[in-house]
Design an enzyme around this catalytic site. Structure first.
Site, PDB file in Angstrom:
ATOM      1  N   TYR A 142     -22.213   4.463   4.167  1.00 27.96           N
ATOM      2  CA  TYR A 142     -21.617   3.179   4.512  1.00 27.96           C
ATOM      3  C   TYR A 142     -20.954   2.571   3.280  1.00 27.96           C
ATOM      4  O   TYR A 142     -21.423   2.738   2.144  1.00 27.96           O
ATOM      5  CB  TYR A 142     -22.677   2.215   5.055  1.00 27.96           C
ATOM      6  CG  TYR A 142     -23.367   2.737   6.297  1.00 27.96           C
ATOM      7  CD1 TYR A 142     -22.735   2.685   7.535  1.00 27.96           C
ATOM      8  CD2 TYR A 142     -24.642   3.303   6.217  1.00 27.96           C
ATOM      9  CE1 TYR A 142     -23.357   3.177   8.679  1.00 27.96           C
ATOM     10  CE2 TYR A 142     -25.273   3.799   7.358  1.00 27.96           C
ATOM     11  CZ  TYR A 142     -24.618   3.736   8.579  1.00 27.96           C
ATOM     12  OH  TYR A 142     -25.218   4.235   9.703  1.00 27.96           O
ATOM     13  N   ASN A 157      21.311   2.798 -27.584  1.00 24.14           N
ATOM     14  CA  ASN A 157      20.553   1.546 -27.554  1.00 24.14           C
ATOM     15  C   ASN A 157      21.391   0.477 -28.236  1.00 24.14           C
ATOM     16  O   ASN A 157      22.024   0.744 -29.271  1.00 24.14           O
ATOM     17  CB  ASN A 157      19.211   1.717 -28.285  1.00 24.14           C
ATOM     18  CG  ASN A 157      18.231   0.595 -27.986  1.00 24.14           C
ATOM     19  OD1 ASN A 157      18.559  -0.389 -27.331  1.00 24.14           O
ATOM     20  ND2 ASN A 157      17.001   0.743 -28.474  1.00 24.14           N
ATOM     21  N   ARG A 189       2.733  14.654  -1.657  1.00 28.39           N
ATOM     22  CA  ARG A 189       2.272  16.037  -1.552  1.00 28.39           C
ATOM     23  C   ARG A 189       2.731  16.905  -2.719  1.00 28.39           C
ATOM     24  O   ARG A 189       2.079  17.881  -3.070  1.00 28.39           O
ATOM     25  CB  ARG A 189       2.804  16.660  -0.255  1.00 28.39           C
ATOM     26  CG  ARG A 189       2.208  16.094   1.016  1.00 28.39           C
ATOM     27  CD  ARG A 189       2.804  16.802   2.227  1.00 28.39           C
ATOM     28  NE  ARG A 189       2.316  16.264   3.489  1.00 28.39           N
ATOM     29  CZ  ARG A 189       1.205  16.655   4.092  1.00 28.39           C
ATOM     30  NH1 ARG A 189       0.461  17.590   3.540  1.00 28.39           N
ATOM     31  NH2 ARG A 189       0.837  16.121   5.241  1.00 28.39           N
ATOM     32  N   GLU A 203       0.836  -1.203   0.000  1.00 25.66           N
ATOM     33  CA  GLU A 203       0.000   0.000   0.000  1.00 25.66           C
ATOM     34  C   GLU A 203       0.871   1.252   0.000  1.00 25.66           C
ATOM     35  O   GLU A 203       1.875   1.337   0.710  1.00 25.66           O
ATOM     36  CB  GLU A 203      -0.909   0.023   1.233  1.00 25.66           C
ATOM     37  CG  GLU A 203      -1.783   1.285   1.282  1.00 25.66           C
ATOM     38  CD  GLU A 203      -2.890   1.196   2.311  1.00 25.66           C
ATOM     39  OE1 GLU A 203      -3.782   0.336   2.128  1.00 25.66           O
ATOM     40  OE2 GLU A 203      -2.852   1.962   3.286  1.00 25.66           O
ATOM     41  N   PHE A 204       0.457   2.239  -0.805  1.00 30.32           N
ATOM     42  CA  PHE A 204       1.136   3.528  -0.900  1.00 30.32           C
ATOM     43  C   PHE A 204       0.101   4.645  -0.778  1.00 30.32           C
ATOM     44  O   PHE A 204      -1.085   4.437  -1.029  1.00 30.32           O
ATOM     45  CB  PHE A 204       1.860   3.671  -2.244  1.00 30.32           C
ATOM     46  CG  PHE A 204       2.914   2.624  -2.496  1.00 30.32           C
ATOM     47  CD1 PHE A 204       4.219   2.819  -2.076  1.00 30.32           C
ATOM     48  CD2 PHE A 204       2.590   1.445  -3.150  1.00 30.32           C
ATOM     49  CE1 PHE A 204       5.186   1.863  -2.311  1.00 30.32           C
ATOM     50  CE2 PHE A 204       3.555   0.475  -3.391  1.00 30.32           C
ATOM     51  CZ  PHE A 204       4.855   0.686  -2.966  1.00 30.32           C
TER      52      PHE A 204
END
Length: 652
Positions: free
Chosen positions: A175, A484, A69, A64-65
């Site tokens: 809810y 590349n 800000r 979870e993240f």
């Protein structure tokens, strides 16, 4: 859930020589054959991935993240997604902050962070959505936007009140159960829905038993799995699971694991969650509350020991980790548990997107190998994606890339760091050669700083490119500025740790490829040498104005990577496509100015050197078609240097 901020259509179009595109019409006729997708994880729904893992006994983890800000924080968080995604999470989730305009297009919004994780980082992602201060219409609009952006999973929450007490929203929901019902009513079965569980009961519930009844209502309304709030004792969670099963809740229940990482963050989190920290934990933490390292080490130990018991119980198929947007403690916990799968098998040689409409995509031009997020951005409006082969006689309508400032396209390094790597002041073209060479060698520059990125590659050299390191160093020193490359490969196992990709039991192949900028003088000599290597070597040579010199068919792609796997058709995921190259050259040349030149003042000597290279150098790609033989491209470059070094012929 831990809702907290801690400060610390395939299209066709005509193309002109410079790669500009017209809008194009949607093509109903496709020459692209249908190929079985290599990795079922790209096509399965999250609930199906969970079911498959549970049936096989394969444990997983998720992360979870919360949204950052600032814009700089967004850049850093996306880089963290890329790093932590390498460990193999089943999914990540992004929290929803009503005070932070979470459904907007701001780079710090929950919606944009979750969309970026899906589209540009290839991570299965869950977007939190709360009822707080939202009407039914606004919630529906958020869900429609999430669907359009490719998000397939929602964590349906009532949410924490903005003030001290919950305030009802006229025309809204009070809810999470009502939110789940609304999602099902408006979007049928499109979204997989997760809901929150509270192992000690929701702090506002009348009782623990009453809260369990509400949880069952959420599941009965259409939720597919449960993630719990954090807890500090194993027995708390195991009792919760037992009680859930006793009242008929049969869906997966994932424990929310919170590795303690600091005294103040723990106090703040506990305050928001309205939880009590057990006395035995506080007795350990209080004496070391000013020692962050000691607290983090204790937090790692506590989380690991707790997770070992949970996983051994037979009731826990996976772990959900509250990261607080930090990675050290989380990764250490997962490594000690044996769940961190560093660099898991690549389904394809390039970074995939998790957007549903790209689930069958398995072919891309090689030019964007080091800029996959840019490629995804420029092709985001396509309706269909190449599957099986790139096709021919069609011109893909690439979107223009003018938004170099977008947080998921910017360099992870700030301006100050880039100047230290690329030079506070450039004195000549040779000083640019030195930057490229130092990137290849990872040797410190004259100021003592290692060059860890270039405008065309925001990461250090890939292990595969390291196979060419000696040759790359030599040519970059002399102004063949490589961006590349890939070595030739003839039947390496798909499990090879450096060049392998795809399912086990297969074999992978590559043609040698080299792409670079170089001066017009070098190009004149190179063209003379290349005549000796036709048709073995195909080449495209173009300048910023679109002057294009090639010996390849102008509409025929050249497969440069392919694989053979048991029971499947040949997969060719990487091509050199002449038309796409003209779109890529616009981006490749622009990066000189947008990412490098603009670091310096206008009219400054450093800016003028970069501008000169942009205006006068050519972009070249070379393909050695005889992949079973030794790579001849270095001989081609050596021949160019020999011609340049040869004394001029005497005048008669």
């Amino acid at each position: 859930m831990v809702n907290q901020r801690v400060d610390t259509g395939w299209q066709t179009c005509k193309s002109d020589s410079s790669g500009g595109s017209n809008s194009g019409e949607s093509s109903k006729e496709s020459s692209r054959c249908s190929t079985p997708v290599l990795d079922t994880d790209r096509t399965d729904r999250l609930r199906d991935k969970m079911r498959r893992r549970i049936e096989s006994g394969d444990r997983w983890f998720s992360l979870e993240f919360f949204p950052p800000r600032t814009a700089g924080g967004a850049v850093n968080l996306i880089a963290r997604f890329d790093r932590m995604g390498s460990g193999g999470p089943l999914f990540i989730d992004i929290t929803w902050h009503p005070a932070g305009d979470p459904g907007s297009d701001k780079e710090t919004s929950s919606m944009m962070i979750a969309s970026t994780a899906v589209n540009y980082c290839g991570l299965e992602s869950i977007l939190h959505l709360t009822c707080c201060k939202q009407t039914k219409e606004k919630i529906t609009a958020h869900l429609k936007k999430a669907k359009q952006l490719g998000l397939k999973n929602i964590m349906a929450l009532r949410g924490d009140p903005i003030g001290a007490d919950w305030e009802e929203e006229e025309g809204g929901f009070n809810y999470a159960t009502d939110l789940v019902k609304h999602i099902r009513h408006e979007f049928d079965d499109y979204f997989d829905i997760c809901v929150a569980g509270y192992p000690t009961g929701h702090p506002e519930a009348e009782s623990y038993e009453e809260d369990l009844k509400h949880l069952k209502e959420k599941v009965d309304a259409g939720a597919h799995f449960i993630v719990t709030q954090l807890f500090f004792r194993v027995e708390t969670f195991l009792k919760f699971v037992k009680d859930c099963r006793a009242i008929g809740i049969s869906c997966p229940i994932l424990p929310g694991i919170f590795p303690i990482q600091g005294y103040h963050s723990l106090r703040q989190l506990v305050k928001l969650s309205k939880l009590e920290v057990p006395e035995e934990i506080m007795q350990v933490i209080e004496p070391i509350k000013d020692n962050d390292d000691a607290i983090r080490n204790y937090g790692i130990h506590h989380a690991v020991e707790m997770c070992k018991v949970l996983l051994a119980s037979g009731d826990v198929p996976g772990l959900h980790i509250y990261t607080l947007n930090r990675e050290v403690a989380t990764i250490e916990v997962l490594k000690q548990l044996g769940l961190w799968a560093e660099d898991p098998r690549r389904p394809l040689p390039w970074a995939v997107s998790a957007h549903p409409k790209r689930k069958v995509e398995d072919v891309r031009p090689i030019f964007w190998a080091s800029r996959p997020k840019s490629y995804i951005y420029r092709t985001q409006d396509w309706d269909d994606f190449p599957n099986g082969r790139w096709g021919n006689s069609s011109s893909p309508a690439f979107g223009e890339l003018t938004d170099y400032y977008l947080f998921y396209l910017k360099s992870k390094s700030p301006k100050e760091a880039l100047l230290k790597m690329w030079g506070e002041e450039l004195t000549s073209e040779e000083s640019v050669y030195e930057v490229f060479t130092n990137y290849i060698t990872l040797q410190p520059n004259q100021s003592g700083h290692k060059v860890r990125c270039l405008p065309w590659n925001d990461d250090p050299l890939a292990p595969e490119t390291n196979m060419l390191k000696e040759e790359l160093e030599k040519v970059n020193r002399r102004g063949v500025l490589t961006i590349n490359s890939q070595p030739n490969i003839n039947g390496k196992p798909s499990s090879d740790p450096v060049v392998g990709w795809g399912p086990p039991g297969g074999y992978v192949f590559q043609k040698a490829y080299l792409e670079f900028f170089t001066s017009s003088e070098n190009v004149s000599a190179l063209l003379k040498v290349l005549k000796k290597y036709e048709p073995r070597v195909n080449y495209h040579i173009v300048n910023v104005q679109g002057k294009n010199i090639t010996n390849a068919h102008d509409m025929q792609p050249n497969a440069v990577t392919w694989g053979i796997f048991p029971g499947r058709e040949i997969i060719q995921p990487t091509v050199v496509d002449p038309v796409s190259f003209m779109y890529w050259k616009d981006e490749a040349f622009a990066l000189w100015i947008e990412q490098w030149g603009k670091l310096y003042e206008e009219e400054s000597p450093s800016r003028m050197i970069i501008q000169y290279i942009h205006d006068n150098y050519f972009l070249v790609n070379l393909v050695d078609n005889d992949f079973p033989l030794n790579n001849c491209l270095w001989q081609v470059i050596d021949g160019m240097f020999e011609l340049l070094d040869a004394p001029p012929e005497p005048l008669e």
